[in-house]
Write a protein that holds these residues in place. Sequence first.
Motif, PDB file in Angstrom:
ATOM      1  N   GLU A   1      -0.942  -6.111  -7.418  1.00 20.18           N
ATOM      2  CA  GLU A   1      -1.406  -5.822  -6.303  1.00 20.18           C
ATOM      3  C   GLU A   1      -1.317  -4.050  -6.119  1.00 20.18           C
ATOM      4  O   GLU A   1      -2.184  -3.407  -5.868  1.00 20.18           O
ATOM      5  CB  GLU A   1      -0.886  -6.421  -5.094  1.00 20.18           C
ATOM      6  CG  GLU A   1      -1.713  -5.954  -3.872  1.00 20.18           C
ATOM      7  CD  GLU A   1      -0.989  -6.862  -2.519  1.00 20.18           C
ATOM      8  OE1 GLU A   1      -1.566  -6.539  -1.517  1.00 20.18           O
ATOM      9  OE2 GLU A   1       0.026  -7.512  -2.556  1.00 20.18           O
TER      10      GLU A   1
ATOM     11  N   ILE B   1      -4.053  -1.312  -6.084  1.00 18.33           N
ATOM     12  CA  ILE B   1      -4.684  -0.471  -5.032  1.00 18.33           C
ATOM     13  C   ILE B   1      -4.352   0.958  -5.641  1.00 18.33           C
ATOM     14  O   ILE B   1      -5.209   2.009  -5.489  1.00 18.33           O
ATOM     15  CB  ILE B   1      -3.473  -0.570  -3.944  1.00 18.33           C
ATOM     16  CG1 ILE B   1      -3.559  -2.010  -2.967  1.00 18.33           C
ATOM     17  CG2 ILE B   1      -3.592   0.479  -3.019  1.00 18.33           C
ATOM     18  CD1 ILE B   1      -2.627  -2.569  -2.226  1.00 18.33           C
TER      19      ILE B   1
ATOM     20  N   ALA C   1       1.990   1.868  -3.553  1.00 20.94           N
ATOM     21  CA  ALA C   1       1.097   2.385  -4.215  1.00 20.94           C
ATOM     22  C   ALA C   1       0.731   3.656  -4.060  1.00 20.94           C
ATOM     23  O   ALA C   1       0.484   4.531  -4.907  1.00 20.94           O
ATOM     24  CB  ALA C   1      -0.338   1.449  -4.213  1.00 20.94           C
ATOM     25  N   HIS C   2       0.854   4.157  -2.713  1.00 18.82           N
ATOM     26  CA  HIS C   2       0.424   5.515  -2.324  1.00 18.82           C
ATOM     27  C   HIS C   2       1.496   6.448  -3.320  1.00 18.82           C
ATOM     28  O   HIS C   2       1.278   7.433  -3.814  1.00 18.82           O
ATOM     29  CB  HIS C   2       0.442   5.537  -0.690  1.00 18.82           C
ATOM     30  CG  HIS C   2       0.556   7.067  -0.313  1.00 18.82           C
ATOM     31  ND1 HIS C   2      -0.527   7.929  -0.319  1.00 18.82           N
ATOM     32  CD2 HIS C   2       1.853   7.644   0.083  1.00 18.82           C
ATOM     33  CE1 HIS C   2       0.076   8.818   0.201  1.00 18.82           C
ATOM     34  NE2 HIS C   2       1.171   8.915   0.689  1.00 18.82           N
TER      35      HIS C   2
ATOM     36  N   GLY D   1      -8.409   1.365   4.885  1.00 20.88           N
ATOM     37  CA  GLY D   1      -7.291   1.456   3.885  1.00 20.88           C
ATOM     38  C   GLY D   1      -6.709   2.452   3.341  1.00 20.88           C
ATOM     39  O   GLY D   1      -7.076   3.670   3.792  1.00 20.88           O
ATOM     40  N   GLY D   2      -6.030   2.204   2.531  1.00 21.68           N
ATOM     41  CA  GLY D   2      -5.479   3.623   1.529  1.00 21.68           C
ATOM     42  C   GLY D   2      -6.234   4.448   0.964  1.00 21.68           C
ATOM     43  O   GLY D   2      -6.443   5.695   1.004  1.00 21.68           O
ATOM     44  N   VAL D   3      -7.701   3.795   0.583  1.00 22.62           N
ATOM     45  CA  VAL D   3      -8.733   4.844   0.164  1.00 22.62           C
ATOM     46  C   VAL D   3      -9.332   5.596   1.245  1.00 22.62           C
ATOM     47  O   VAL D   3      -9.467   6.944   0.953  1.00 22.62           O
ATOM     48  CB  VAL D   3      -9.865   3.749  -0.440  1.00 22.62           C
ATOM     49  CG1 VAL D   3     -11.113   4.807  -0.702  1.00 22.62           C
ATOM     50  CG2 VAL D   3      -9.443   3.188  -1.918  1.00 22.62           C
TER      51      VAL D   3
ATOM     52  N   ARG E   1      -7.314   2.320  -7.259  1.00 22.53           N
ATOM     53  CA  ARG E   1      -8.437   2.756  -6.456  1.00 22.53           C
ATOM     54  C   ARG E   1      -8.115   4.221  -5.897  1.00 22.53           C
ATOM     55  O   ARG E   1      -8.991   5.160  -5.530  1.00 22.53           O
ATOM     56  CB  ARG E   1      -8.806   1.881  -5.149  1.00 22.53           C
ATOM     57  CG  ARG E   1      -9.221   0.273  -5.742  1.00 22.53           C
ATOM     58  CD  ARG E   1      -9.859  -0.234  -4.533  1.00 22.53           C
ATOM     59  NE  ARG E   1      -8.774  -0.701  -3.444  1.00 22.53           N
ATOM     60  CZ  ARG E   1      -8.080  -1.920  -3.747  1.00 22.53           C
ATOM     61  NH1 ARG E   1      -8.503  -2.739  -4.588  1.00 22.53           N
ATOM     62  NH2 ARG E   1      -7.251  -2.223  -2.765  1.00 22.53           N
ATOM     63  N   LEU E   2      -6.828   4.396  -5.783  1.00 27.48           N
ATOM     64  CA  LEU E   2      -6.389   5.601  -5.048  1.00 27.48           C
ATOM     65  C   LEU E   2      -6.534   6.640  -6.152  1.00 27.48           C
ATOM     66  O   LEU E   2      -6.920   7.989  -5.832  1.00 27.48           O
ATOM     67  CB  LEU E   2      -4.832   5.573  -4.782  1.00 27.48           C
ATOM     68  CG  LEU E   2      -4.726   4.706  -3.341  1.00 27.48           C
ATOM     69  CD1 LEU E   2      -3.122   4.838  -3.129  1.00 27.48           C
ATOM     70  CD2 LEU E   2      -5.412   5.207  -2.358  1.00 27.48           C
TER      71      LEU E   2
ATOM     72  N   PRO F   1       0.638  -1.241   0.073  1.00 27.73           N
ATOM     73  CA  PRO F   1       0.015  -0.131  -0.187  1.00 27.73           C
ATOM     74  C   PRO F   1       0.717   1.148  -0.094  1.00 27.73           C
ATOM     75  O   PRO F   1       0.573   2.296  -0.741  1.00 27.73           O
ATOM     76  CB  PRO F   1      -0.772  -0.181   1.384  1.00 27.73           C
ATOM     77  CG  PRO F   1      -0.902  -1.688   1.695  1.00 27.73           C
ATOM     78  CD  PRO F   1       0.494  -1.983   1.148  1.00 27.73           C
TER      79      PRO F   1
END
Length: 453
Positions: free
Chosen positions: A355, A359, A274-275, A419-421, A362-363, A271
């Motif tokens: 993965e 993620i 991905a961020h 989570g990240g969202v 979605r971000l 995550p």
Amino acid sequence: MSSEPMRFGGHTRAVLTLGLPMIGGHLAQLAIGLTDTVMMGWYGVPELAALTLAGSYFFTLFLLGSGFAWAIMPMVANFAAQDDEVQIRRATRMALWLSLLFFVAVMPLFWFSGTILLMLGQTEDSAALAQTYLRIAGWGMLPALGVMAFKSYLAGLEYTRVVLWVTIAAAVVNGFANYAFVFGNWGAPELGISGAALASVASSSAGFGLVVLYAVNLLPEHRIFVRFWRPDWEMFRQVFALGLPIGLTTLAEVALFAASAVLMGLLGTVPLAAHGVALQITTATFMIQMGLSNAATVRAGNALGRGDAAHLAMGAKVVVVLGAIGVALSIAAFLLIPEQLIGLFVDSADPSRDEIIAIGTRLLAMAALFQLVDAAQVLHLGLLRGLQDTRVPMVVAALAYWAVGMPAAWAFGIAWGMGGVGVWLGLTLGLTVAAVLLAWRFWTVGLRLVARA
């Protein structure tokens, strides 16, 4: 006092003439950081980790000190509208003075950065490598702040193309110097992370030399360096009073995103990766809004100098419309080609690639909303800076980002398991509060301020 009203099309041309070179300049500055990251990644993972750490450390202090440089953009625009060359010279000189004093004040923080980083919980190896970098790169703080001051001076006078070309030249110097000194090419010694630091100093110094050479030859009547040693305490206080809140406002936002990385790290390595990728993409598109915000600052400062509220209102509407067009293009990219965008940053052989892309997609969907409110807050912030209104926006930033944004990011992302969202939703909420309050401040208080001028 009012001038002949300019139509919407005239304002659009004026904003784009100012803003497009500034957008290009911001993208070129972004390219410098990307070049450093890529080349150090080729050199070694420990050095890359240390550079990331050191870069954040340097950049945080640099943004704080840049407030004094940014302060003179609206001041110079205001004085230029009044044809007051003496005030232009006074403001620019004192911005350079404050930049010099800031450099002297923070140099010990670079020299003893290893100890500070250890106190912040970093590993001994990363702290030692970061200190090696910062003890060299710290010397580049002075020319880097000088470049910012002269860029603001020239932008306030609407000479924005040179800002673009100087930044591109600095990026080229940085790239060649990195290639030579990091890896030991072209007969240069292989210096690793120390070479990257030397490249940073060389890039900043080259940029400063070029921008000074241009300014002194183009505008000799301003005599920026004639009797430069003489203090001007009245103007010193004015630039300080305007610049410190700008630096602190920027610091509040940068710290918000730094803290969001910490929250993402709590969710795991993937995550966090991905961020980082999603943030790189949104930062690149955000440069459109930054350039327009700078143009808004100059145009608002010019309107303030003439006391022309109608000009300011129409110019502000144009900036908001152009910002909305930029946001629409960004959102289309985020929603239509997210996998392609994220894939540019992830090795095809990386086992976590699928993965990270899932993620990150979605971000980027969340970033569609995120970008809208981020654009709104930075555009109105630029307009308010043009009116030399910086203290209230500083308070707004502190409250919106740290009383709303960060607690919400923690609550949604960590406590409530989104989570990240959820982390990005919290950031969006904080930016929304800032956008609403800053817009309200400009369209109510700001316009009345100019109408009374």
